[in-house]
Write an enzyme that holds these catalytic residues in place. Structure first.
Site, PDB file in Angstrom:
ATOM      1  N   HIS A 137       1.999   4.065  -3.056  1.00  0.00           N
ATOM      2  CA  HIS A 137       1.944   5.532  -2.964  1.00  0.00           C
ATOM      3  C   HIS A 137       3.259   6.132  -3.467  1.00  0.00           C
ATOM      4  O   HIS A 137       3.264   7.104  -4.224  1.00  0.00           O
ATOM      5  CB  HIS A 137       1.694   5.993  -1.525  1.00  0.00           C
TER       6      HIS A 137
ATOM      7  N   HIS B  19       0.844  -1.199   0.000  1.00  0.00           N
ATOM      8  CA  HIS B  19       0.000   0.000   0.000  1.00  0.00           C
ATOM      9  C   HIS B  19       0.881   1.252   0.000  1.00  0.00           C
ATOM     10  O   HIS B  19       0.688   2.160  -0.821  1.00  0.00           O
ATOM     11  CB  HIS B  19      -0.891  -0.031   1.243  1.00  0.00           C
ATOM     12  N   GLU B  20       1.854   1.296   0.900  1.00  0.00           N
ATOM     13  CA  GLU B  20       2.715   2.470   1.003  1.00  0.00           C
ATOM     14  C   GLU B  20       3.718   2.542  -0.147  1.00  0.00           C
ATOM     15  O   GLU B  20       4.008   3.626  -0.659  1.00  0.00           O
ATOM     16  CB  GLU B  20       3.426   2.500   2.358  1.00  0.00           C
TER      17      GLU B  20
END
Length: 177
Positions: free
Chosen positions: A84, A80-81
């Protein structure tokens, strides 16, 4: 080095997963992605965070949240990170929503859950709670955090009721709620 409830081996697992997911995102997006620092210093109930300031970029992870379900967070939070980071590298500051279609499509391609949030029992995670302070306006009572209370007292901020538009005023009994 201490990583809260995580062992050195678990901290190394997170670092290895970051490197692995950066390589996957790099192949999927066909863009060069450099290594990024991954810190295990996040607190509260947030599992992870991608941060950037100018040309500096880093990832932050919460060791206390990871300790609740290491496998889940390696599988979903780390990608998820990293997603980003990769989307930011690909599109820069253009109008790309943080959890928009570009990010979601990369998450799916990486085999991770494209949900922006997760639900888990975080009752064992230590969280610092702010005291609340009693305030009021013309139409109702309000509870203001210590941060806002201190800004008001120092004259650095004022807050208004979103219903009547009047400034919030400390109640006569200015003790914490």
């Amino acid at each position: 080095m201490s990583f809260g409830p995580l062992s050195d081996v678990q901290a190394q697992e997170i670092q290895a997963r970051v490197r692995h997911d950066i390589e996957r995102a790099q192949r999927l997006l066909e863009i060069p992605l450099g290594p990024i620092e991954a810190r295990l210093d996040l607190s509260g109930t947030t599992a992870g965070m991608y941060c950037y300031k100018g040309h500096c970029q880093w990832l932050r992870f919460n060791p206390w949240v990871f300790a609740t379900d290491m496998a889940l967070h390696l599988r979903d939070t780390v990608p998820h990170e990293v997603a980003h980071y990769a989307i930011h590298q690909q599109f820069g500051r253009r109008k790309v929503k943080p959890h928009g279609p570009e990010w979601q499509s990369l998450m799916v391609a990486m085999g991770a859950n494209p949900s922006a949030t997760y639900t888990a029992d975080l009752s064992a995670v230590p969280v610092r709670r702010q005291r609340r302070h009693a305030y009021h306006c013309l139409c109702r009572d309000h509870s203001v955090s210590s941060t806002r209370h201190n800004r008001i007292r120092a004259g650095r901020a004022s807050y208004r009721c979103c219903y009547c538009g009047e400034a919030l005023v400390a109640s006569s009994n200015d003790s914490a709620v």
